[in-house]
Design a protein around this motif. Structure first.
Motif, PDB file in Angstrom:
ATOM      1  N   LYS A   1       0.845  -1.259   0.037  1.00  0.00           N
ATOM      2  CA  LYS A   1       0.017   0.064  -0.079  1.00  0.00           C
ATOM      3  C   LYS A   1       0.725   1.148  -0.037  1.00  0.00           C
ATOM      4  O   LYS A   1       0.725   2.155  -0.816  1.00  0.00           O
ATOM      5  N   HIS A   2       1.921   1.227   0.687  1.00  0.00           N
ATOM      6  CA  HIS A   2       2.855   2.509   0.927  1.00  0.00           C
ATOM      7  C   HIS A   2       3.220   2.564  -0.582  1.00  0.00           C
ATOM      8  O   HIS A   2       3.135   3.947  -1.088  1.00  0.00           O
ATOM      9  N   LEU A   3       3.958   1.560  -1.251  1.00  0.00           N
ATOM     10  CA  LEU A   3       4.340   1.500  -2.643  1.00  0.00           C
ATOM     11  C   LEU A   3       3.435   2.335  -3.377  1.00  0.00           C
ATOM     12  O   LEU A   3       3.839   2.943  -4.242  1.00  0.00           O
ATOM     13  N   LYS A   4       2.044   1.878  -3.287  1.00  0.00           N
ATOM     14  CA  LYS A   4       1.209   2.531  -4.322  1.00  0.00           C
ATOM     15  C   LYS A   4       1.021   4.212  -3.977  1.00  0.00           C
ATOM     16  O   LYS A   4       0.725   4.565  -4.997  1.00  0.00           O
ATOM     17  N   VAL A   5       0.931   4.359  -2.729  1.00  0.00           N
ATOM     18  CA  VAL A   5       0.952   5.956  -2.681  1.00  0.00           C
ATOM     19  C   VAL A   5       2.009   6.669  -3.169  1.00  0.00           C
ATOM     20  O   VAL A   5       1.950   7.632  -3.726  1.00  0.00           O
ATOM     21  N   LEU A   6       3.389   5.929  -3.006  1.00  0.00           N
ATOM     22  CA  LEU A   6       4.633   6.577  -3.677  1.00  0.00           C
ATOM     23  C   LEU A   6       4.617   6.606  -4.968  1.00  0.00           C
ATOM     24  O   LEU A   6       5.029   7.557  -5.949  1.00  0.00           O
ATOM     25  N   GLU A   7       3.753   5.510  -5.636  1.00  0.00           N
ATOM     26  CA  GLU A   7       3.722   5.565  -7.123  1.00  0.00           C
ATOM     27  C   GLU A   7       2.580   6.489  -7.709  1.00  0.00           C
ATOM     28  O   GLU A   7       2.901   7.061  -8.649  1.00  0.00           O
ATOM     29  N   ASP A   8       1.620   6.807  -7.009  1.00  0.00           N
ATOM     30  CA  ASP A   8       0.543   7.389  -7.208  1.00  0.00           C
ATOM     31  C   ASP A   8       1.110   8.945  -7.406  1.00  0.00           C
ATOM     32  O   ASP A   8       0.796   9.817  -8.060  1.00  0.00           O
ATOM     33  N   ALA A   9       2.183   9.190  -6.305  1.00  0.00           N
ATOM     34  CA  ALA A   9       2.819  10.453  -6.203  1.00  0.00           C
ATOM     35  C   ALA A   9       3.958  10.722  -7.453  1.00  0.00           C
ATOM     36  O   ALA A   9       4.479  11.981  -7.662  1.00  0.00           O
ATOM     37  N   GLY A  10       4.105   9.490  -8.125  1.00  0.00           N
ATOM     38  CA  GLY A  10       5.232   9.673  -9.195  1.00  0.00           C
ATOM     39  C   GLY A  10       6.650   9.534  -8.739  1.00  0.00           C
ATOM     40  O   GLY A  10       7.311   9.589  -9.505  1.00  0.00           O
ATOM     41  N   LEU A  11       6.574   9.136  -7.510  1.00  0.00           N
ATOM     42  CA  LEU A  11       8.000   8.993  -6.818  1.00  0.00           C
ATOM     43  C   LEU A  11       8.684   7.880  -7.153  1.00  0.00           C
ATOM     44  O   LEU A  11       9.799   7.653  -6.957  1.00  0.00           O
ATOM     45  N   VAL A  12       7.797   6.982  -7.703  1.00  0.00           N
ATOM     46  CA  VAL A  12       8.514   5.375  -7.800  1.00  0.00           C
ATOM     47  C   VAL A  12       7.440   4.741  -8.931  1.00  0.00           C
ATOM     48  O   VAL A  12       6.735   4.900  -9.241  1.00  0.00           O
ATOM     49  N   THR A  13       8.423   3.917  -9.601  1.00  0.00           N
ATOM     50  CA  THR A  13       7.847   3.169 -10.821  1.00  0.00           C
ATOM     51  C   THR A  13       8.097   1.627 -10.507  1.00  0.00           C
ATOM     52  O   THR A  13       9.167   1.193  -9.881  1.00  0.00           O
ATOM     53  N   ARG A  14       7.144   0.763 -10.822  1.00  0.00           N
ATOM     54  CA  ARG A  14       7.066  -0.818 -10.617  1.00  0.00           C
ATOM     55  C   ARG A  14       7.252  -1.283 -12.054  1.00  0.00           C
ATOM     56  O   ARG A  14       6.150  -1.134 -12.608  1.00  0.00           O
ATOM     57  N   THR A  15       8.485  -1.910 -12.345  1.00  0.00           N
ATOM     58  CA  THR A  15       8.254  -2.733 -13.638  1.00  0.00           C
ATOM     59  C   THR A  15       8.063  -4.123 -13.256  1.00  0.00           C
ATOM     60  O   THR A  15       8.767  -4.594 -12.159  1.00  0.00           O
ATOM     61  N   ARG A  16       7.660  -5.050 -14.255  1.00  0.00           N
ATOM     62  CA  ARG A  16       7.692  -6.451 -13.919  1.00  0.00           C
ATOM     63  C   ARG A  16       8.774  -7.122 -14.491  1.00  0.00           C
ATOM     64  O   ARG A  16       9.482  -6.805 -15.516  1.00  0.00           O
TER      65      ARG A  16
ATOM     66  N   VAL B   1      10.897  14.058  -9.464  1.00  0.00           N
ATOM     67  CA  VAL B   1       9.852  14.397  -8.743  1.00  0.00           C
ATOM     68  C   VAL B   1      10.072  15.424  -7.823  1.00  0.00           C
ATOM     69  O   VAL B   1       9.397  16.154  -7.439  1.00  0.00           O
ATOM     70  N   LEU B   2      11.196  14.958  -6.783  1.00  0.00           N
ATOM     71  CA  LEU B   2      11.764  15.635  -5.672  1.00  0.00           C
ATOM     72  C   LEU B   2      11.839  17.041  -6.075  1.00  0.00           C
ATOM     73  O   LEU B   2      11.515  18.168  -5.492  1.00  0.00           O
ATOM     74  N   ASP B   3      12.334  17.399  -7.300  1.00  0.00           N
ATOM     75  CA  ASP B   3      12.537  18.706  -7.813  1.00  0.00           C
ATOM     76  C   ASP B   3      11.154  19.649  -7.654  1.00  0.00           C
ATOM     77  O   ASP B   3      11.204  20.709  -7.434  1.00  0.00           O
ATOM     78  N   LEU B   4      10.045  19.067  -7.967  1.00  0.00           N
ATOM     79  CA  LEU B   4       8.828  19.720  -7.816  1.00  0.00           C
ATOM     80  C   LEU B   4       8.723  20.352  -6.500  1.00  0.00           C
ATOM     81  O   LEU B   4       8.384  21.870  -6.275  1.00  0.00           O
TER      82      LEU B   4
END
Lengths: 120, 120
Positions: free
Chosen positions: A47-62, A75-78
């Motif tokens: 769930k935490h990962l999903k929050v980070l992903e929705d914020a654009g901070l993280v991507t999950r590849t398969r 994104v931190l630059d924002l």
DNA sequence: GCTCTTGTCAACCAGGTGGTTGAGGAAGGT
DNA sequence: ACCTTCCTCAACCACCTGGTTGACAAGAGC
């Protein structure tokens, strides 16, 4: 739906998520890998990962049955930009105020009139 | 009780509160003054102010029946420092990765072995 | 001493958040 | 085919959040 800047701030308002981001600056990690140090279920970490992903901070590849998590540091630059813009404005104002105060001291008025000077 | 860094991030995760902070960089304001542009009750604004105050972003001093709100911009440095520290680490890693990739291309191995290089 | 202005406190409410458990999907290993 | 590993989805829960309204405290002005 809220704006991205809000989502990024909110995402980093949680110590666990900040720690995840910190660890992801050093290397990509799988979910289970990321979850190991924390005393919560894997689902909670997901769930935490999903929050980070929705914020654009993280991507999950398969990658096979694993889902390596990768940090998107740009994104931190924002945030940095928002913060710096306003901090600078505040500093300029304080500098200006200091100037005014210095001026007032130079004038050396006999009745200091303690308050009331904060209007603008 | 949560740590201050979390409180500061959380405080700025709301657009209304960010706008208040933005306006406070230009001048101190009273509560009613601050509330004027927003379409919510004065009490709601007072609550936002409390969040900002608990995060250390703002101080409220007493002046007659008015309570002028003042921005404490130094707290923003807390965030800037955290963000910059980690962004820099991430950038260093990406730079190192780019180096590795360039090296791999130079070597021109016939079997690229796509993954497994993410450990550190 | 009233009254008006300014702001806070308290109670309430809908919706979000961070946690849990249970079930199940997707690939790899055998 | 089956099992195991890795991870997500769904339902549920307690608590927090951002908003409301109503009552009231603190000063200024008359």
């Amino acid at each position: 739906m809220v704006d991205q800047l809000s989502r990024v701030f909110a995402a980093l308002a949680d110590p666990t998520r900040r720690d995840m981001v910190a660890r992801l600056t050093e290397a990509d990690h799988t979910v289970g890998d990321l979850a190991a140090p924390y005393d919560v279920s894997l689902q909670a970490v997901s769930k935490h990962l999903k929050v980070l992903e929705d914020a654009g901070l993280v991507t999950r590849t398969r990658q096979a049955q694993r889902r390596p998590v990768h940090l998107e540091a740009e994104v931190l630059d924002l945030m940095t930009k928002w913060i710096e813009r306003h901090r600078r404005r505040a500093e300029e104002r304080f500098a200006a105020l200091d100037g005014v105060l210095a001026q007032m001291q130079d004038d050396e008025q006999p009745h200091p009139t303690q308050q009331e000077g904060t209007a603008s």
